[in-house]
Design a protein around this motif. Structure first.
Motif, PDB file in Angstrom:
ATOM      1  N   LYS A 128      23.408  22.507  -0.905  1.00  0.00           N
ATOM      2  CA  LYS A 128      23.789  23.798  -0.334  1.00  0.00           C
ATOM      3  C   LYS A 128      24.783  24.519  -1.246  1.00  0.00           C
ATOM      4  N   ILE A 129      25.766  23.781  -1.772  1.00  0.00           N
ATOM      5  CA  ILE A 129      26.757  24.389  -2.673  1.00  0.00           C
ATOM      6  C   ILE A 129      26.093  24.885  -3.957  1.00  0.00           C
ATOM      7  N   ILE A 130      25.176  24.082  -4.507  1.00  0.00           N
ATOM      8  CA  ILE A 130      24.469  24.490  -5.725  1.00  0.00           C
ATOM      9  C   ILE A 130      23.662  25.757  -5.481  1.00  0.00           C
ATOM     10  N   GLY A 131      23.026  25.848  -4.331  1.00  0.00           N
ATOM     11  CA  GLY A 131      22.277  27.052  -4.004  1.00  0.00           C
ATOM     12  C   GLY A 131      23.166  28.277  -3.913  1.00  0.00           C
ATOM     13  N   GLN A 132      24.349  28.131  -3.304  1.00  0.00           N
ATOM     14  CA  GLN A 132      25.285  29.251  -3.232  1.00  0.00           C
ATOM     15  C   GLN A 132      25.760  29.681  -4.619  1.00  0.00           C
ATOM     16  N   LEU A 133      26.013  28.691  -5.490  1.00  0.00           N
ATOM     17  CA  LEU A 133      26.441  29.021  -6.856  1.00  0.00           C
ATOM     18  C   LEU A 133      25.331  29.741  -7.622  1.00  0.00           C
ATOM     19  N   LEU A 134      24.090  29.306  -7.446  1.00  0.00           N
ATOM     20  CA  LEU A 134      22.978  29.974  -8.118  1.00  0.00           C
ATOM     21  C   LEU A 134      22.810  31.405  -7.627  1.00  0.00           C
ATOM     22  N   ASN A 135      22.963  31.624  -6.322  1.00  0.00           N
ATOM     23  CA  ASN A 135      22.900  32.983  -5.782  1.00  0.00           C
ATOM     24  C   ASN A 135      23.998  33.864  -6.358  1.00  0.00           C
ATOM     25  N   PHE A 136      25.204  33.292  -6.497  1.00  0.00           N
ATOM     26  CA  PHE A 136      26.317  34.055  -7.067  1.00  0.00           C
ATOM     27  C   PHE A 136      26.046  34.426  -8.522  1.00  0.00           C
ATOM     28  N   ILE A 137      25.532  33.459  -9.298  1.00  0.00           N
ATOM     29  CA  ILE A 137      25.251  33.727 -10.715  1.00  0.00           C
ATOM     30  C   ILE A 137      24.158  34.770 -10.863  1.00  0.00           C
ATOM     31  N   CYS A 138      23.087  34.638 -10.087  1.00  0.00           N
ATOM     32  CA  CYS A 138      21.983  35.602 -10.187  1.00  0.00           C
ATOM     33  C   CYS A 138      22.400  36.994  -9.740  1.00  0.00           C
ATOM     34  N   LYS A 139      23.378  37.093  -8.857  1.00  0.00           N
ATOM     35  CA  LYS A 139      23.786  38.390  -8.329  1.00  0.00           C
ATOM     36  C   LYS A 139      24.758  39.108  -9.242  1.00  0.00           C
ATOM     37  N   LYS A 168      19.610  37.479 -18.295  1.00  0.00           N
ATOM     38  CA  LYS A 168      18.698  37.870 -19.368  1.00  0.00           C
ATOM     39  C   LYS A 168      19.448  38.281 -20.629  1.00  0.00           C
ATOM     40  N   GLN A 169      20.753  38.574 -20.506  1.00  0.00           N
ATOM     41  CA  GLN A 169      21.530  38.930 -21.676  1.00  0.00           C
ATOM     42  C   GLN A 169      22.161  37.708 -22.329  1.00  0.00           C
ATOM     43  N   TRP A 170      22.095  36.568 -21.690  1.00  0.00           N
ATOM     44  CA  TRP A 170      22.682  35.363 -22.279  1.00  0.00           C
ATOM     45  C   TRP A 170      21.831  34.814 -23.424  1.00  0.00           C
ATOM     46  N   SER A 171      20.622  35.321 -23.558  1.00  0.00           N
ATOM     47  CA  SER A 171      19.766  34.819 -24.623  1.00  0.00           C
ATOM     48  C   SER A 171      20.339  35.130 -25.988  1.00  0.00           C
ATOM     49  N   PHE A 172      21.206  36.168 -26.091  1.00  0.00           N
ATOM     50  CA  PHE A 172      21.867  36.478 -27.335  1.00  0.00           C
ATOM     51  C   PHE A 172      23.215  35.784 -27.337  1.00  0.00           C
ATOM     52  N   ASP A 173      23.446  34.963 -28.354  1.00  0.00           N
ATOM     53  CA  ASP A 173      24.614  34.102 -28.347  1.00  0.00           C
ATOM     54  C   ASP A 173      25.888  34.809 -28.754  1.00  0.00           C
ATOM     55  N   ASP A 174      25.835  35.985 -29.407  1.00  0.00           N
ATOM     56  CA  ASP A 174      27.048  36.618 -29.908  1.00  0.00           C
ATOM     57  C   ASP A 174      27.574  37.714 -29.003  1.00  0.00           C
TER      58      ASP A 174
END
Length: 485
Positions: A16-27, A32-38
């Motif tokens: 349940k906690i992992i799901g809440q964290l994933l929702n927070f990150i996606c929101k 999609k911008q993390w693909s660029f490392d700099d």
């Protein structure tokens, strides 16, 4: 059995906690911008500086006489003029565009058409009416796919060359990193193709010791040098405006002087002090930090570039410009590297994410033929989102603090009337910051102690002596130029 139920409940709680964290990150975090490392933003990608291109030279260094001698010595083969069975219809004005062979060594290569000539010496084929192919001295090629770069755009100081090969490994690698949803709508935001900027202006030949114009002389008719020292102390040290400086001199000292005369004294002092400040041999460390900030010149935005030695915190490079291009960045970096014959060990140059700094470093590498090779450590954003920002954030805060210190003295001016006024104001402020201002981190001592200034007890006297030291620096520069000429 109770232990198994407890573990199952614990796993469900963690799920349940992992799901809440994933929702927070996606929101809140755009993955999609993390693909660029700099950088987390695609707008930085189009300013990314690529490696240097391959340069293919087409310049023919051998003359036709040298080639004939070489063939004779190397292959024991003598190249004779063309044997013609009939009347020669090759004009005597024709010469080979490649090796400059005369018409005796030229023949028609296409029979009766007579539109293409062949040189018997260098085997070059060309049309007598066109020589555009031989005008090229070099061609730029992509270092990743060896494809010839295309001239795309002309900017103010440089030309943009671009690799348009759709099968280039560099292009395909960047294309795979872009989200598929952006390929149709937001693809233009990302820098995908290899780009090289070819500069048309040599910023390394420009004079970095520019001085303000229309300065008055040091022959005083109504006032003396002490009044000039007071003007500098009130205006530069205390950060007063020109009119408040004039008012302070009248209210405190009973000296009636116009604000325009105060401005004239400041210009004269800047002319004298600037050569001493710019040519002073600062004891610098192995970490430089740089940043730019904006000012107003006649209501239009201008820019000030600062480069600071992180160890001693002296200002070793500065420049004022009307644009935020790479030219002023190179000029300020030239001032910072003025007394360096070679870079210190473990040298670091820290700046923000602006592309002018890596591009300027690339030009230093080209101009020095590989001797001045250094990388720009870019601290991007206001938060420490990566390990580079965490490690080098304190250096970035140093230069940001310097910007705020300068802005505190700049704010009473309400902007400058022209760029000369901004130049003399900055030159005097840098002289005050480096040689006269006590600093808290240096135990309230000046950053650079000059032996001649130690015995002076008051600030107007220190300004007068600093002007004298500047005059000595001017004489030394003039003597060196005279001896060189």
């Amino acid at each position: 059995m109770d232990i198994i139920m407890y573990l199952i409940q614990l796993i469900q709680y963690q799920y349940k906690i992992i799901g809440q964290l994933l929702n927070f990150i996606c929101k809140y975090i755009p993955l999609k911008q993390w693909s660029f490392d700099d950088s987390h933003s695609p707008k930085y990608q189009k300013f990314k500086i690529d490696q240097l291109p391959k340069i293919i030279s087409y310049k023919q260094e051998w003359d036709w006489k040298d080639l004939i001698s070489y063939y004779q010595k190397r292959y024991h083969k003598t190249i004779r003029p063309v044997f013609r069975h009939g009347e020669c219809n090759v004009s005597e004005d024709y010469r080979c565009f490649s090796c400059n062979a005369p018409f005796q060594y030229l023949m028609w290569n296409d029979g009766k058409k007579q539109s293409q000539l062949l040189c018997k010496v260098c085997q070059s084929r060309f049309q007598p009416s066109s020589e555009s192919r031989f005008n090229k001295t070099h061609v730029l090629k992509c270092p990743h796919c060896n494809h010839t770069l295309v001239h795309k755009k002309d900017r103010k100081h440089f030309i943009i060359h671009k690799c348009v090969n759709k099968k280039c490994p560099y292009y395909l690698h960047n294309l795979r990193k872009v989200d598929k949803t952006d390929l149709t709508s937001d693809k233009y935001k990302y820098k995908l193709h290899y780009i090289y900027r070819e500069f048309q202006i040599d910023f390394f030949k420009m004079d970095i010791n520019s001085l303000p114009k229309n300065a008055s002389s040091l022959s005083f008719s109504k006032f003396d040098q002490n009044v000039m020292g007071l003007c500098l102390s009130y205006k530069v040290n205390l950060g007063l405006s020109l009119r408040k400086t004039s008012q302070a001199l009248n209210d405190i000292h009973g000296i009636k002087i116009s604000h325009q005369q105060v401005a004239n004294y400041l210009k004269t002092a800047a002319v004298c002090v600037k050569p001493f400040v710019d040519n002073y041999n600062y004891e610098i460390g192995n970490v430089f930090t740089a940043d730019e900030t904006y000012i107003k010149i006649r209501g239009i935005k201008g820019y000030i570039w600062f480069i600071m030695d992180a160890a001693k915190r002296s200002i070793i490079g500065y420049q004022i410009s009307d644009n935020r291009g790479v030219g002023p960045c190179i000029m300020s970096m030239r001032m910072a590297f003025k007394h360096l014959k070679e870079l210190p060990e473990k040298f670091k140059f820290i700046a923000d994410g602006y592309s002018a700094y890596p591009l300027a470093a690339q030009q230093f590498f080209i101009k020095s033929k590989g001797k001045m090779k250094f990388d720009i450590t870019q601290v991007i954003g206001l938060t420490n989102d990566d390990e580079v920002s965490k490690e080098y954030r304190p250096y970035k805060q140093m230069i940001e603090r310097l910007n705020r210190t300068y802005k505190a003295s700049y704010r009473p001016t309400n902007g400058f009337h022209n760029i000369d006024g901004a130049n003399y104001d900055l030159a005097l402020w840098v002289a005050y910051y480096n040689f006269l201002r006590p600093h808290k981190h240096n135990k309230y001592h000046v950053l650079n102690e000059v032996d001649a200034l130690k015995n002076i007890s008051n600030m107007p006297g220190k300004w007068q002596l600093l002007i004298y030291l500047g005059q000595q620096s001017i004489k030394k520069i003039q003597a060196e130029r005279f001896n060189c000429s």
